[in-house]
Design a protein around this motif. Structure first.
Motif, PDB file in Angstrom:
ATOM      1  N   UNK A 157      10.966   0.563 -11.169  1.00 15.77           N
ATOM      2  CA  UNK A 157      10.717   1.139  -9.854  1.00 15.77           C
ATOM      3  C   UNK A 157       9.635   2.216  -9.884  1.00 15.77           C
ATOM      4  N   UNK A 158       9.340   2.742 -11.047  1.00 12.99           N
ATOM      5  CA  UNK A 158       8.272   3.735 -11.152  1.00 12.99           C
ATOM      6  C   UNK A 158       7.624   3.618 -12.525  1.00 12.99           C
ATOM      7  N   UNK A 159       6.382   4.086 -12.619  1.00 20.24           N
ATOM      8  CA  UNK A 159       5.621   3.971 -13.866  1.00 20.24           C
ATOM      9  C   UNK A 159       4.866   5.264 -14.119  1.00 20.24           C
ATOM     10  N   UNK A 160       4.899   5.714 -15.355  1.00 19.87           N
ATOM     11  CA  UNK A 160       4.184   6.905 -15.793  1.00 19.87           C
ATOM     12  C   UNK A 160       2.945   6.420 -16.522  1.00 19.87           C
ATOM     13  N   UNK A 194      -1.529  -2.502 -11.683  1.00 15.54           N
ATOM     14  CA  UNK A 194      -1.601  -2.890 -10.276  1.00 15.54           C
ATOM     15  C   UNK A 194      -1.034  -4.282 -10.030  1.00 15.54           C
ATOM     16  N   UNK A 195      -0.534  -4.928 -11.079  1.00 11.19           N
ATOM     17  CA  UNK A 195       0.209  -6.173 -10.912  1.00 11.19           C
ATOM     18  C   UNK A 195       1.706  -5.917 -10.721  1.00 11.19           C
ATOM     19  N   UNK A 196       2.128  -4.670 -10.853  1.00 12.60           N
ATOM     20  CA  UNK A 196       3.513  -4.315 -10.552  1.00 12.60           C
ATOM     21  C   UNK A 196       3.757  -4.457  -9.045  1.00 12.60           C
ATOM     22  N   UNK A 197       5.001  -4.544  -8.603  1.00 14.29           N
ATOM     23  CA  UNK A 197       5.272  -4.649  -7.170  1.00 14.29           C
ATOM     24  C   UNK A 197       4.620  -3.516  -6.374  1.00 14.29           C
ATOM     25  N   UNK A 198       4.217  -3.831  -5.137  1.00 11.14           N
ATOM     26  CA  UNK A 198       3.430  -2.891  -4.332  1.00 11.14           C
ATOM     27  C   UNK A 198       4.107  -1.546  -4.126  1.00 11.14           C
ATOM     28  N   UNK A 199       5.434  -1.528  -4.056  1.00  9.92           N
ATOM     29  CA  UNK A 199       6.126  -0.275  -3.773  1.00  9.92           C
ATOM     30  C   UNK A 199       6.459   0.526  -5.032  1.00  9.92           C
ATOM     31  N   UNK A 200       6.002   0.055  -6.198  1.00  9.33           N
ATOM     32  CA  UNK A 200       6.228   0.797  -7.442  1.00  9.33           C
ATOM     33  C   UNK A 200       5.533   2.149  -7.367  1.00  9.33           C
ATOM     34  N   UNK A 222       0.458  -0.119  -4.034  1.00 11.81           N
ATOM     35  CA  UNK A 222      -0.197  -0.530  -2.787  1.00 11.81           C
ATOM     36  C   UNK A 222      -1.335   0.416  -2.420  1.00 11.81           C
ATOM     37  N   UNK A 223      -1.091   1.719  -2.513  1.00  7.16           N
ATOM     38  CA  UNK A 223      -2.132   2.696  -2.164  1.00  7.16           C
ATOM     39  C   UNK A 223      -3.325   2.598  -3.098  1.00  7.16           C
ATOM     40  N   UNK A 224      -3.072   2.400  -4.376  1.00  8.00           N
ATOM     41  CA  UNK A 224      -4.174   2.267  -5.334  1.00  8.00           C
ATOM     42  C   UNK A 224      -4.987   1.001  -5.057  1.00  8.00           C
ATOM     43  N   UNK A 225      -4.313  -0.089  -4.777  1.00  9.77           N
ATOM     44  CA  UNK A 225      -5.019  -1.345  -4.536  1.00  9.77           C
ATOM     45  C   UNK A 225      -5.861  -1.281  -3.272  1.00  9.77           C
ATOM     46  N   UNK A 226      -5.422  -0.489  -2.325  1.00  9.61           N
ATOM     47  CA  UNK A 226      -6.160  -0.392  -1.064  1.00  9.61           C
ATOM     48  C   UNK A 226      -7.275   0.647  -1.099  1.00  9.61           C
TER      49      UNK A 226
END
Length: 297
Positions: A157-160, A194-200, A222-226
């Motif tokens: 659910x989160x990544x450091x 950025x291949x992790x789920x968008x809400x990560x 999602x924010x990074x991809x956009x």
């Protein structure tokens, strides 16, 4: 699965975020990317920033399982060994720190650094898993900034993310350190992070614009991809490499790179004492940058 509790700490001297990630069920925790304070002009090391982490752990009744590094940092001295002496826990980093050790062992001309990573309690490989209490963690090897960079994906659910990608208005890490690679970094970010789920949730290691509108430490895939100016959706690898390499050609070396690496490749331990019991950080001359002058005088 148990969701973690995440407490950030901001180190003003290096614009670095450290984290305590804890399991609310077991009160076990991990500390990520902790910093010592260092006065370059006096050669003096202090522990005020690390002591804030110690106080938080003790005040909340936490037990330290892990002291984690995302890579061998070039902008601050690691507090890992100090925190272990105060709180216990195992110091861990990616297995490719061996390459970093071998390079800088030669640069500093030191013989007490192993070059095989034994200074750390655990070396993680890509795909390794471990627990923080009841919270599962997965390791992703995300090189490019350095060969040893890893990302800790916590509970899926989160990544450091360490120094791979920064807040969406800023960009990415530099790639001009020894064995760094802009192509590798692009693939680490685009194909893994950025291949992790968008809400990560992505937890940053740095915010280099801490006053606008204040230190920011978390965003989403999602924010990074956009919005990320260097690696948003539609950016090709060749485009990224051209821009990133162009930026890196004119970047100065980090202020603390020479003192910090010789501590961080030792897992946060200081160099061994020399005659008279004093410890020394070496300053190699004319090893960074270009336009070196002849020093034979």
């Amino acid at each position: 699965m148990t969701s973690p509790t995440v407490q950030p700490f901001f180190h003003d001297q290096s614009d670095t975020f450290s984290y305590v990630v804890s399991c609310p069920e077991t009160r076990q925790c991990a500390i990520i990317d902790a910093c010592l304070d260092f006065a370059y002009n006096a050669g003096r090391i202090r522990t005020e920033s690390a002591d804030k982490i110690v106080a938080y752990v003790e005040d909340n009744g936490l037990t330290v399982q892990w002291i984690l590094e995302t890579h061998a940092h070039a902008d601050h001295l690691s507090a890992a060994a100090y925190l272990k002496s105060k709180l216990g826990g195992k110091i861990a980093i990616g297995e490719h720190v061996k390459e970093v050790q071998q390079f800088f062992k030669g640069l500093y001309n030191v013989d007490d650094v192993s070059g095989d990573g034994r200074e750390f309690d655990r070396l993680f490989a890509d795909g390794d898993t471990f627990q923080i209490g009841n919270v599962p963690v997965r390791v992703m090897h995300t090189p490019g900034h350095t060969p040893a960079c890893i990302t800790y994906v916590v509970n899926e659910e989160c990544a450091f993310v360490g120094d791979t990608v920064f807040m969406p208005d800023y960009g990415t890490a530099r790639c001009d350190f020894p064995n760094g690679s802009s192509r590798q970094l692009y693939r680490s970010i685009r194909d893994k992070i950025l291949a992790l789920p968008e809400d990560t949730k992505l937890y940053m290691c740095h915010d280099y614009r801490p006053n606008a509108p204040g230190p920011r430490y978390v965003t989403t895939v999602k924010e990074e991809r956009e919005r990320n100016p260097l690696v948003h959706d539609g950016t090709s690898e060749d485009q990224f490499v051209k821009i990133r390499d162009g930026i890196d050609r004119v970047l100065p070396a980090p202020q603390y790179i020479l003192p910090s690496l010789q501590v961080n490749i030792r897992a946060g331990h200081m160099p061994p004492p020399e005659a008279g019991g004093k410890r020394y950080l070496k300053l190699p001359l004319n090893v960074l940058g270009s336009n070196n002058v002849d020093l034979d005088f």
